[in-house]
Design a protein around this motif. Sequence first.
Motif, PDB file in Angstrom:
ATOM      1  N   LYS A 220       6.931 -28.504   9.231  1.00  0.00           N
ATOM      2  CA  LYS A 220       6.239 -30.037   9.403  1.00  0.00           C
ATOM      3  C   LYS A 220       4.738 -29.851  10.085  1.00  0.00           C
ATOM      4  O   LYS A 220       3.951 -30.356   9.916  1.00  0.00           O
ATOM      5  N   SER A 221       4.546 -28.507  10.878  1.00  0.00           N
ATOM      6  CA  SER A 221       3.323 -28.346  11.566  1.00  0.00           C
ATOM      7  C   SER A 221       2.399 -28.061  10.487  1.00  0.00           C
ATOM      8  O   SER A 221       1.265 -28.197  10.768  1.00  0.00           O
ATOM      9  N   ARG A 222       2.659 -27.729   9.274  1.00  0.00           N
ATOM     10  CA  ARG A 222       1.940 -27.276   8.219  1.00  0.00           C
ATOM     11  C   ARG A 222       1.620 -28.764   7.222  1.00  0.00           C
ATOM     12  O   ARG A 222       0.980 -28.417   6.281  1.00  0.00           O
ATOM     13  N   GLY A 223       2.295 -29.602   7.858  1.00  0.00           N
ATOM     14  CA  GLY A 223       1.970 -30.869   6.911  1.00  0.00           C
ATOM     15  C   GLY A 223       3.133 -31.236   5.950  1.00  0.00           C
ATOM     16  O   GLY A 223       2.978 -32.159   5.272  1.00  0.00           O
ATOM     17  N   PHE A 224       4.219 -30.686   6.007  1.00  0.00           N
ATOM     18  CA  PHE A 224       5.383 -30.789   5.063  1.00  0.00           C
ATOM     19  C   PHE A 224       5.965 -31.878   5.615  1.00  0.00           C
ATOM     20  O   PHE A 224       6.164 -32.453   6.704  1.00  0.00           O
ATOM     21  N   GLN A 225       6.184 -32.785   4.582  1.00  0.00           N
ATOM     22  CA  GLN A 225       6.797 -34.368   4.648  1.00  0.00           C
ATOM     23  C   GLN A 225       8.335 -34.106   4.225  1.00  0.00           C
ATOM     24  O   GLN A 225       8.798 -33.378   3.339  1.00  0.00           O
ATOM     25  N   SER A 226       9.008 -35.286   4.869  1.00  0.00           N
ATOM     26  CA  SER A 226      10.560 -35.268   4.490  1.00  0.00           C
ATOM     27  C   SER A 226      10.836 -35.356   2.926  1.00  0.00           C
ATOM     28  O   SER A 226      10.167 -36.173   2.282  1.00  0.00           O
ATOM     29  N   PRO A 227      11.671 -34.378   2.292  1.00  0.00           N
ATOM     30  CA  PRO A 227      11.845 -34.464   0.866  1.00  0.00           C
ATOM     31  C   PRO A 227      12.883 -35.674   0.789  1.00  0.00           C
ATOM     32  O   PRO A 227      13.509 -36.008   1.446  1.00  0.00           O
ATOM     33  N   LYS A 228      13.045 -35.887  -0.415  1.00  0.00           N
ATOM     34  CA  LYS A 228      14.081 -36.680  -0.946  1.00  0.00           C
ATOM     35  C   LYS A 228      15.588 -36.234  -0.916  1.00  0.00           C
ATOM     36  O   LYS A 228      16.457 -36.700  -0.365  1.00  0.00           O
ATOM     37  N   LEU A 229      15.441 -34.774  -1.329  1.00  0.00           N
ATOM     38  CA  LEU A 229      16.768 -34.105  -1.214  1.00  0.00           C
ATOM     39  C   LEU A 229      16.568 -32.703  -0.863  1.00  0.00           C
ATOM     40  O   LEU A 229      15.608 -31.995  -1.376  1.00  0.00           O
ATOM     41  N   MET A 230      17.346 -32.250  -0.084  1.00  0.00           N
ATOM     42  CA  MET A 230      17.612 -30.863   0.527  1.00  0.00           C
ATOM     43  C   MET A 230      18.740 -29.956  -0.156  1.00  0.00           C
ATOM     44  O   MET A 230      19.979 -30.827   0.129  1.00  0.00           O
ATOM     45  N   ILE A 231      18.843 -29.102  -0.597  1.00  0.00           N
ATOM     46  CA  ILE A 231      19.842 -28.356  -1.326  1.00  0.00           C
ATOM     47  C   ILE A 231      20.248 -26.991  -0.500  1.00  0.00           C
ATOM     48  O   ILE A 231      19.238 -26.157  -0.388  1.00  0.00           O
ATOM     49  N   SER A 232      21.370 -26.949  -0.100  1.00  0.00           N
ATOM     50  CA  SER A 232      21.616 -25.622   0.876  1.00  0.00           C
ATOM     51  C   SER A 232      23.344 -25.533   0.626  1.00  0.00           C
ATOM     52  O   SER A 232      24.068 -26.296   0.132  1.00  0.00           O
ATOM     53  N   ASP A 233      23.654 -24.152   1.371  1.00  0.00           N
ATOM     54  CA  ASP A 233      25.106 -24.225   1.503  1.00  0.00           C
ATOM     55  C   ASP A 233      25.407 -24.897   2.555  1.00  0.00           C
ATOM     56  O   ASP A 233      24.810 -25.751   3.203  1.00  0.00           O
TER      57      ASP A 233
END
Length: 393
Positions: A220-233
Amino acid sequence: MTQINLTLNVEDLKDHLMNSNLDAVVKSSLVLILNQMMETERDEHLNADAYERTSARTDYRNGYYDRDFLVSIGKINLKVPRTRNGEFSTSVFEKYQRADQALVLSMIEMVVNGVSTRKVTKIMEQLCGESVSKSLVSTITKKLDPIVNEWASRPLNVMYYKYVFVDALYIKVREHQRVVSKAVYVAVGVNSQLKREVIGLAVNHSESKEGWTQFFSYLKSRGFQSPKLMISDAHKGLKAAIQESFVGTSWQRCTFHFKKNLFDRMPKKQAEELKHALLRIFDATKPEDARALKEEFMQTYDGERGYETVLSLLDDGFEDAIQFMNEPLGFQKKLRTTNNLERLNSEIRRRERVIRIFPNTQSAFRLIGAVLMDYEKSLDPGERKYMYDEKEN
């Protein structure tokens, strides 16, 4: 460190390196390396380091002059060191040409491939008959830090990443005379052009909620915006960090791992029948269809001895495992698992197995960053996309 036996065909290696499609990153690395080699030569000629007071000094530094140098990857500009009496002359250009440019290019290639410093010195001697000190190899390797750091901290607000895959793996690092495990955090985003980018890398003490929260704060400090979907274990700390860090973001639990957990807890009796019924649920393309199949499954096996654990796990994790069904049909296959990270992890592991134990955290970040930069070039080249909507086909 385990001794690694390398069988090296020098001519094949030279041919491979000289015909490699080296990009601007490697070009910048080449400039840094050649400049460092010339600086080292001048230190040896003067018999004194910068600002060192010694009676053994033979001359004094007198700045630099620019020199354009044509190599196989194009023209590069170098800073050639000078001395006051003008007697110093670098041998870098002569050595570079005599080695058919394999000396420096091989160093870069080997650093990215995780070859140890000791092996680099031996291979350099085989390549061109010139010995290279371990300290010089280490210094040259450190010169890659600015390039990797710039890539790892580039702005993320120029593109929206609708879907993001995250994962962590463990490596061994030497720290305060001890060997410890550390977690490598990696994020791959699918941008608005439906192409993949490695958008995040960090090395932390362990995989935990705090560690993932720090990683997301760095994004987020680099300007990342909340995504619609995050995929993980289904790591608990990761799931909690996603919920707290990205309001409005849905979490997709990797269906591959989820189904494996369910299969592992199935009673052996009627196992194949059970597996087939479960696969039907996750092969659905609409949430309402999947829910209907799930209820049918629950009712069929409810109350039967030995099925309690499977039914409980399915009920608890079901909704998180079908979030991909809310996306366009053409995207769903790519969004339901973290399988696209498996090759990336294998690329890291392939280098990590050579090193086995990183000398420090920065060396781990440097090498893994260089590997990911190189790997990223193979992702969805040209006009190719990672996902296609059915409407486009």
